[in-house]
Design a protein around this motif. Structure first.
Motif, mmCIF file in Angstrom:
data_model
loop_
_atom_site.group_PDB
_atom_site.id
_atom_site.type_symbol
_atom_site.label_atom_id
_atom_site.label_comp_id
_atom_site.label_asym_id
_atom_site.label_seq_id
_atom_site.Cartn_x
_atom_site.Cartn_y
_atom_site.Cartn_z
ATOM 1 N N ALA A 58 0.828 -1.212 0.000
ATOM 2 C CA ALA A 58 0.000 0.000 0.000
ATOM 3 C C ALA A 58 0.860 1.258 0.000
ATOM 4 C CB ALA A 58 -0.941 -0.006 1.208
ATOM 5 N N GLU A 59 1.945 1.251 0.764
ATOM 6 C CA GLU A 59 2.823 2.422 0.818
ATOM 7 C C GLU A 59 3.530 2.643 -0.520
ATOM 8 O OE1 GLU A 59 3.922 2.195 5.598
ATOM 9 O OE2 GLU A 59 5.093 1.062 4.125
ATOM 10 N N ALA A 60 3.954 1.560 -1.154
ATOM 11 C CA ALA A 60 4.588 1.692 -2.466
ATOM 12 C C ALA A 60 3.610 2.251 -3.488
ATOM 13 C CB ALA A 60 5.121 0.340 -2.924
ATOM 14 N N LEU A 61 2.371 1.788 -3.453
ATOM 15 C CA LEU A 61 1.364 2.289 -4.388
ATOM 16 C C LEU A 61 1.068 3.764 -4.148
ATOM 17 C CD1 LEU A 61 -1.114 -0.735 -4.517
ATOM 18 C CD2 LEU A 61 0.542 -0.032 -6.275
ATOM 19 N N GLU A 62 1.156 4.206 -2.896
ATOM 20 C CA GLU A 62 0.945 5.635 -2.591
ATOM 21 C C GLU A 62 2.043 6.472 -3.207
ATOM 22 O OE1 GLU A 62 1.743 9.356 -1.010
ATOM 23 O OE2 GLU A 62 2.932 7.660 -0.231
ATOM 24 N N VAL A 63 3.305 5.999 -3.107
ATOM 25 C CA VAL A 63 4.416 6.726 -3.716
ATOM 26 C C VAL A 63 4.232 6.783 -5.230
ATOM 27 C CG1 VAL A 63 6.901 6.716 -4.151
ATOM 28 C CG2 VAL A 63 6.031 6.145 -1.878
ATOM 29 N N ILE A 64 3.863 5.677 -5.825
ATOM 30 C CA ILE A 64 3.662 5.628 -7.275
ATOM 31 C C ILE A 64 2.554 6.581 -7.696
ATOM 32 C CG2 ILE A 64 2.889 4.136 -9.169
ATOM 33 C CD1 ILE A 64 4.320 1.816 -7.599
ATOM 34 N N GLU A 65 1.473 6.607 -6.950
ATOM 35 C CA GLU A 65 0.365 7.515 -7.248
ATOM 36 C C GLU A 65 0.823 8.969 -7.158
ATOM 37 O OE1 GLU A 65 -3.375 8.980 -8.206
ATOM 38 O OE2 GLU A 65 -2.562 6.955 -8.402
ATOM 39 N N ASP A 66 1.732 9.244 -6.230
ATOM 40 C CA ASP A 66 2.216 10.612 -6.036
ATOM 41 C C ASP A 66 3.137 11.051 -7.168
ATOM 42 O OD1 ASP A 66 2.903 13.086 -4.908
ATOM 43 O OD2 ASP A 66 4.510 12.200 -3.705
ATOM 44 N N VAL A 67 4.112 10.212 -7.549
ATOM 45 C CA VAL A 67 5.135 10.664 -8.503
ATOM 46 C C VAL A 67 4.755 10.396 -9.950
ATOM 47 C CG1 VAL A 67 6.934 10.401 -6.753
ATOM 48 C CG2 VAL A 67 6.536 8.551 -8.393
ATOM 49 N N GLN A 68 3.750 9.555 -10.172
ATOM 50 C CA GLN A 68 3.140 9.386 -11.503
ATOM 51 C C GLN A 68 4.120 8.972 -12.614
ATOM 52 O OE1 GLN A 68 -0.356 9.847 -12.615
ATOM 53 N NE2 GLN A 68 -0.482 9.310 -10.446
ATOM 54 N N PRO A 69 4.824 7.849 -12.445
ATOM 55 C CA PRO A 69 5.615 7.348 -13.574
ATOM 56 C C PRO A 69 4.684 6.797 -14.650
ATOM 57 C CG PRO A 69 5.551 5.709 -11.847
ATOM 58 C CD PRO A 69 4.853 6.936 -11.297
ATOM 59 N N ARG A 70 5.198 6.673 -15.862
ATOM 60 C CA ARG A 70 4.380 6.054 -16.912
ATOM 61 C C ARG A 70 4.105 4.588 -16.576
ATOM 62 N NH1 ARG A 70 5.269 2.784 -21.006
ATOM 63 N NH2 ARG A 70 7.524 2.862 -20.721
ATOM 64 N N GLN A 71 5.132 3.895 -16.047
ATOM 65 C CA GLN A 71 4.993 2.495 -15.669
ATOM 66 C C GLN A 71 5.801 2.254 -14.412
ATOM 67 O OE1 GLN A 71 3.115 0.219 -17.551
ATOM 68 N NE2 GLN A 71 3.374 -1.235 -15.875
ATOM 69 N N ALA A 72 5.289 1.404 -13.537
ATOM 70 C CA ALA A 72 6.009 1.084 -12.302
ATOM 71 C C ALA A 72 6.111 -0.425 -12.143
ATOM 72 C CB ALA A 72 5.305 1.693 -11.088
ATOM 73 N N TYR A 73 7.243 -0.845 -11.563
ATOM 74 C CA TYR A 73 7.474 -2.251 -11.267
ATOM 75 C C TYR A 73 7.894 -2.372 -9.804
ATOM 76 C CZ TYR A 73 7.345 -3.154 -16.261
ATOM 77 O OH TYR A 73 6.934 -3.245 -17.580
ATOM 78 N N LEU A 74 7.385 -3.376 -9.128
ATOM 79 C CA LEU A 74 7.677 -3.590 -7.714
ATOM 80 C C LEU A 74 8.721 -4.684 -7.564
ATOM 81 C CD1 LEU A 74 4.019 -3.442 -6.355
ATOM 82 C CD2 LEU A 74 5.697 -1.586 -6.527
#
Length: 255
Positions: free
Chosen positions: A207-223
């Motif tokens: 959940a915390e990683a998804l919050e960071v991704i939502e904030d910085v808005q990369p085109r694509q993210a990988y965990l």
């Protein structure tokens, strides 16, 4: 740039020794995770970020026959324990291996690999050329390739992520400052650690990683840096937003 995930697991890897959970018993190759590491091929250069205890197995599996430099995020053993195996590249390439890390990390490497840095070295030990990363805000070059450091916290330990062009890589973190998040904005691809569902003292939860991704808005993210506690790859990935995926060992991207 071609990016290859050499390892996407946490410090114990997956499967975990002695564990019989459904993830550790999974026959899906994506659930078998070596310790975290990534290989970059950019502008004719071959660079690896972190050499954990699975380093030899990883470079053989990925058929990495040439290596120009090794870059470290921090000093924990699951990121540094394979450094001895750069010997093969020394022998083949007939040159010292450039190693980039913060001064604190280089000092830890000198203690743990004292035989590499000894005044009188045993024949055949790894040959390295150390380069100190002196700033967590100023870009530096790794064999002609610009790396932008990204400061993060791994509990109370300062660690580095890196941005190379449109590719950003942050592992072993549970805090990114507003300034660090700003440096991640505009990334084509962001790789971020997500250990498990429950909060952890030194790693982002899913959940915390998804919050960071939502904030910085990369085109694509990988965990990455995933433990067996996160669940099966196939099942977890079905719950993620369309622009977020779980990385897996051997995954290759063009960025």
């Amino acid at each position: 740039m071609q990016v290859t995930f050499l390892g996407t697991g946490t410090s114990q890897g997956v499967p975990v020794i002695g564990c019989h959970c459904e993830v550790c018993r999974s026959l899906d190759f994506r659930d078998q995770r070596l310790r975290v590491s990534v290989h970059l091929q950019v502008q004719g250069r071959s660079i690896i970020i972190d050499s954990g205890p699975d380093f030899r197995q990883q470079v053989l599996r990925a058929r990495i026959g040439h290596l120009d430099a090794l870059v470290f995020t921090h000093e924990h053993k699951d990121h540094t324990a394979g450094m001895d195996d750069i010997r093969a590249y020394n022998f083949k390439q007939q040159q010292d291996m450039p190693v980039y890390a913060e001064p604190r990390v280089l000092e830890q490497l000198r203690r743990e690999y004292a035989y590499i840095f000894a005044e009188k070295r045993y024949p055949g030990v790894p040959q390295v050329q150390t380069h100190a990363i002196l700033s967590d805000t100023t870009a530096f070059e790794v064999e002609g390739i610009e790396f932008q450091p990204i400061r993060a916290l791994h509990y109370k330990l300062p660690v580095l992520g890196f941005r190379v062009g449109g590719f950003s890589y942050v592992t072993d973190a549970n805090h990114l400052s507003a300034e660090s998040r700003e440096r991640l904005r505009g990334s084509e691809v962001l790789v971020l650690n997500a250990l498990r569902h429950e909060p952890h003292i030194s790693h982002f939860s899913l959940a915390e990683a998804l919050e960071v991704i939502e904030d910085v808005q990369p085109r694509q993210a990988y965990l990455t840096h995933i433990s067996h506690l996160l669940g099966k790859h196939r099942e977890v990935e079905m719950t993620l937003p369309p622009h977020v995926q779980l990385a897996y060992d051997g995954l290759r991207l063009e960025v």
